[in-house]
Design a protein around this motif. Sequence first.
Motif, PDB file in Angstrom:
ATOM      1  N   CYS A  35      10.583   8.741 -11.585  1.00  0.00           N
ATOM      2  CA  CYS A  35      10.063   7.504 -12.154  1.00  0.00           C
ATOM      3  C   CYS A  35       8.550   7.401 -11.958  1.00  0.00           C
ATOM      4  CB  CYS A  35      10.744   6.297 -11.504  1.00  0.00           C
ATOM      5  SG  CYS A  35      12.464   6.083 -11.984  1.00  0.00           S
ATOM      6  N   TYR A  36       8.079   7.705 -10.749  1.00  0.00           N
ATOM      7  CA  TYR A  36       6.645   7.608 -10.497  1.00  0.00           C
ATOM      8  C   TYR A  36       5.846   8.626 -11.296  1.00  0.00           C
ATOM      9  CZ  TYR A  36       7.286   4.215  -6.734  1.00  0.00           C
ATOM     10  OH  TYR A  36       7.581   3.077  -6.016  1.00  0.00           O
ATOM     11  N   ARG A  37       6.373   9.814 -11.442  1.00  0.00           N
ATOM     12  CA  ARG A  37       5.679  10.816 -12.272  1.00  0.00           C
ATOM     13  C   ARG A  37       5.604  10.327 -13.728  1.00  0.00           C
ATOM     14  NH1 ARG A  37       8.796  14.573  -9.366  1.00  0.00           N
ATOM     15  NH2 ARG A  37      10.182  14.793 -11.165  1.00  0.00           N
ATOM     16  N   ALA A  38       6.709   9.769 -14.217  1.00  0.00           N
ATOM     17  CA  ALA A  38       6.745   9.309 -15.592  1.00  0.00           C
ATOM     18  C   ALA A  38       5.815   8.129 -15.832  1.00  0.00           C
ATOM     19  CB  ALA A  38       8.179   8.932 -15.983  1.00  0.00           C
ATOM     20  N   ALA A  39       5.663   7.294 -14.805  1.00  0.00           N
ATOM     21  CA  ALA A  39       4.775   6.141 -14.911  1.00  0.00           C
ATOM     22  C   ALA A  39       3.332   6.492 -14.591  1.00  0.00           C
ATOM     23  CB  ALA A  39       5.250   5.020 -13.973  1.00  0.00           C
ATOM     24  N   ASP A  40       3.085   7.766 -14.309  1.00  0.00           N
ATOM     25  CA  ASP A  40       1.753   8.246 -13.958  1.00  0.00           C
ATOM     26  C   ASP A  40       1.218   7.507 -12.741  1.00  0.00           C
ATOM     27  OD1 ASP A  40      -0.424   9.909 -14.193  1.00  0.00           O
ATOM     28  OD2 ASP A  40      -1.519   8.569 -15.525  1.00  0.00           O
ATOM     29  N   THR A  41       2.117   7.311 -11.771  1.00  0.00           N
ATOM     30  CA  THR A  41       1.748   6.662 -10.510  1.00  0.00           C
ATOM     31  C   THR A  41       1.748   7.719  -9.418  1.00  0.00           C
ATOM     32  OG1 THR A  41       2.815   4.637 -11.260  1.00  0.00           O
ATOM     33  CG2 THR A  41       2.385   4.827  -8.908  1.00  0.00           C
ATOM     34  N   PRO A  42       0.712   7.835  -8.622  1.00  0.00           N
ATOM     35  CA  PRO A  42       0.659   8.909  -7.599  1.00  0.00           C
ATOM     36  C   PRO A  42       1.856   8.872  -6.658  1.00  0.00           C
ATOM     37  CG  PRO A  42      -1.467   7.834  -7.798  1.00  0.00           C
ATOM     38  CD  PRO A  42      -0.511   7.020  -8.635  1.00  0.00           C
ATOM     39  N   VAL A  55       0.641  -0.464  -5.217  1.00  0.00           N
ATOM     40  CA  VAL A  55       2.048  -0.238  -5.537  1.00  0.00           C
ATOM     41  C   VAL A  55       2.440  -1.178  -6.669  1.00  0.00           C
ATOM     42  CG1 VAL A  55       2.580   0.457  -3.172  1.00  0.00           C
ATOM     43  CG2 VAL A  55       2.923  -1.927  -3.865  1.00  0.00           C
ATOM     44  N   GLU A  56       3.598  -0.902  -7.270  1.00  0.00           N
ATOM     45  CA  GLU A  56       4.081  -1.711  -8.383  1.00  0.00           C
ATOM     46  C   GLU A  56       4.960  -2.862  -7.881  1.00  0.00           C
ATOM     47  OE1 GLU A  56       7.600   0.602  -7.281  1.00  0.00           O
ATOM     48  OE2 GLU A  56       5.453   1.052  -7.369  1.00  0.00           O
ATOM     49  N   ALA A 109       8.785   5.873 -17.853  1.00  0.00           N
ATOM     50  CA  ALA A 109       8.745   4.680 -17.011  1.00  0.00           C
ATOM     51  C   ALA A 109       7.443   3.920 -17.217  1.00  0.00           C
ATOM     52  CB  ALA A 109       8.897   5.057 -15.534  1.00  0.00           C
ATOM     53  N   VAL A 110       7.504   2.620 -16.955  1.00  0.00           N
ATOM     54  CA  VAL A 110       6.337   1.749 -16.997  1.00  0.00           C
ATOM     55  C   VAL A 110       6.321   0.939 -15.711  1.00  0.00           C
ATOM     56  CG1 VAL A 110       5.175  -0.150 -18.167  1.00  0.00           C
ATOM     57  CG2 VAL A 110       6.391   1.579 -19.511  1.00  0.00           C
ATOM     58  N   ALA A 111       5.190   0.908 -15.016  1.00  0.00           N
ATOM     59  CA  ALA A 111       5.048   0.147 -13.778  1.00  0.00           C
ATOM     60  C   ALA A 111       3.860  -0.798 -13.904  1.00  0.00           C
ATOM     61  CB  ALA A 111       4.849   1.086 -12.587  1.00  0.00           C
ATOM     62  N   SER A 112       3.950  -1.955 -13.223  1.00  0.00           N
ATOM     63  CA  SER A 112       2.852  -2.914 -13.239  1.00  0.00           C
ATOM     64  C   SER A 112       2.813  -3.666 -11.913  1.00  0.00           C
ATOM     65  CB  SER A 112       3.011  -3.904 -14.395  1.00  0.00           C
ATOM     66  OG  SER A 112       4.239  -4.613 -14.284  1.00  0.00           O
ATOM     67  N   ALA A 113       1.708  -4.403 -11.701  1.00  0.00           N
ATOM     68  CA  ALA A 113       1.538  -5.142 -10.440  1.00  0.00           C
ATOM     69  C   ALA A 113       0.882  -6.492 -10.698  1.00  0.00           C
ATOM     70  CB  ALA A 113       0.714  -4.319  -9.453  1.00  0.00           C
ATOM     71  N   ASP A 114       1.371  -7.222 -11.660  1.00  0.00           N
ATOM     72  CA  ASP A 114       0.768  -8.500 -12.030  1.00  0.00           C
ATOM     73  C   ASP A 114       0.927  -9.559 -10.948  1.00  0.00           C
ATOM     74  OD1 ASP A 114       0.089  -7.507 -14.602  1.00  0.00           O
ATOM     75  OD2 ASP A 114       2.167  -7.790 -15.220  1.00  0.00           O
ATOM     76  N   ARG A 123       0.829  -1.201   0.000  1.00  0.00           N
ATOM     77  CA  ARG A 123       0.000   0.000   0.000  1.00  0.00           C
ATOM     78  C   ARG A 123       0.868   1.257   0.000  1.00  0.00           C
ATOM     79  NH1 ARG A 123      -2.555  -4.010   2.502  1.00  0.00           N
ATOM     80  NH2 ARG A 123      -4.752  -4.363   1.963  1.00  0.00           N
ATOM     81  N   ARG A 124       0.573   2.127  -0.943  1.00  0.00           N
ATOM     82  CA  ARG A 124       1.371   3.345  -1.087  1.00  0.00           C
ATOM     83  C   ARG A 124       1.304   4.222   0.161  1.00  0.00           C
ATOM     84  NH1 ARG A 124       3.937   5.147  -5.188  1.00  0.00           N
ATOM     85  NH2 ARG A 124       3.009   3.502  -6.462  1.00  0.00           N
ATOM     86  N   ALA A 125       0.168   4.227   0.825  1.00  0.00           N
ATOM     87  CA  ALA A 125       0.025   5.079   2.004  1.00  0.00           C
ATOM     88  C   ALA A 125       0.983   4.678   3.117  1.00  0.00           C
ATOM     89  CB  ALA A 125      -1.416   5.030   2.510  1.00  0.00           C
ATOM     90  N   THR A 126       1.350   3.412   3.184  1.00  0.00           N
ATOM     91  CA  THR A 126       2.237   2.950   4.257  1.00  0.00           C
ATOM     92  C   THR A 126       3.655   2.659   3.779  1.00  0.00           C
ATOM     93  OG1 THR A 126       1.312   0.733   3.892  1.00  0.00           O
ATOM     94  CG2 THR A 126       0.446   2.004   5.751  1.00  0.00           C
ATOM     95  N   ALA A 127       3.821   2.316   2.495  1.00  0.00           N
ATOM     96  CA  ALA A 127       5.148   1.983   1.981  1.00  0.00           C
ATOM     97  C   ALA A 127       5.788   3.126   1.201  1.00  0.00           C
ATOM     98  CB  ALA A 127       5.065   0.746   1.088  1.00  0.00           C
ATOM     99  N   GLY A 128       4.967   4.026   0.671  1.00  0.00           N
ATOM    100  CA  GLY A 128       5.505   5.115  -0.134  1.00  0.00           C
ATOM    101  C   GLY A 128       5.728   4.739  -1.580  1.00  0.00           C
ATOM    102  N   GLY A 129       5.681   3.454  -1.891  1.00  0.00           N
ATOM    103  CA  GLY A 129       5.908   2.949  -3.234  1.00  0.00           C
ATOM    104  C   GLY A 129       6.167   1.458  -3.149  1.00  0.00           C
TER     105      GLY A 129
END
Length: 349
Positions: A342-349, A227-228, A198-203, A164-170
């Motif tokens: 990287c997160y901005r480029a991957a359009d990840t909050p 998170v990714e 950047a490209v991020a995924s969470a498969d 979770r981004r709220a607790t891990a930051g990424g």
Amino acid sequence: MRIAVVGLGWVAREVWLPRLVKHPDMTVVAVADPRPEAVERAGSLIAGARLCAAPRDIGPGDADLVFVLTPNHTHEAVAGGFLRHGQDVFLEKPTATGADDLARLAESARAGGGRLLLSTAARHRADVGALARLVADGALGTPRLAELSWTRSRGVPAGDWFARRATAGGGVLVDLGWHLVDVLHQIWGAAPIRSATAVASADFLARGGWGAAWQSGGTPARPDADVEDQLTALLATERYGLHLRFAWASYETVDRTRIVLHGTEGTAELVTTFGFTTNRVTEPTLTLRRRDGERTVPLPPAGIGDEYDLHLDALPEALTRPDPTERSLREAHRALAVVDACYRAADTP
């Protein structure tokens, strides 16, 4: 040196506490965690340590250095509390999950006088040291491109807060990438970032069952994870290009860490395995390629986790350096700049 440890999760239990207990110049005098079972388990391993339920129970004068090993989103609040009381802090990575947290850490240190040290164990690896010596000797010339990758076969972290981004930051970028970015900045220096894609995924998070056997075995599916578990990025800095590839899980057969530095005079490639996985590269290698040919650079023998022992050995000297807090926060800002880009480029909050 009297040590207090705050946060008794996996990294405390498996990485730092066993080494602190064995270190000849360090004594664990207190441990703290809100979970009674974690405190009790740690207390059974450390004779004479004071058992605490909260960071506030460790007051000024109780320890010479406080290890803050709590979940990522609490780093600023917990470490800042100690710094404001004039207590020196060793903070596990990531230093913070945002620039605002770094600013508050700086203010806490100024207000109270506590000094901040960061967890940078990867710098103390024997193979990283051999790579750094090649660079220092001028074998590569002017930096042009760095390729950094850490790809696990199976290695999704066990704790729910990691997903979770709220607790891990990424995700994997914060967990694994921070180590390699820190190593690169130590060897080649940081540089302002011009652009990133950047490209991020969470498969693998969604499927479950891809946990690390050396840590937790199979992990449950986390369809609500935000998170990714994989990230690939290409960044242009003002001094060199940067290609990143990180994965908590993949179809690779072994967990592999790779650092390739391309310069105007040569290329150095380190293939090894960071971390504590048992599914490792069998024979780490460091290869130097130049105009006159290719050669294998001998690597000194090293055991799994030796870098953490060496990191402990270096802490007293680190505290004596001028402005250790300023140095720590400057390094953290530089690492966080790569993460944010990287997160901005991957359009990840």
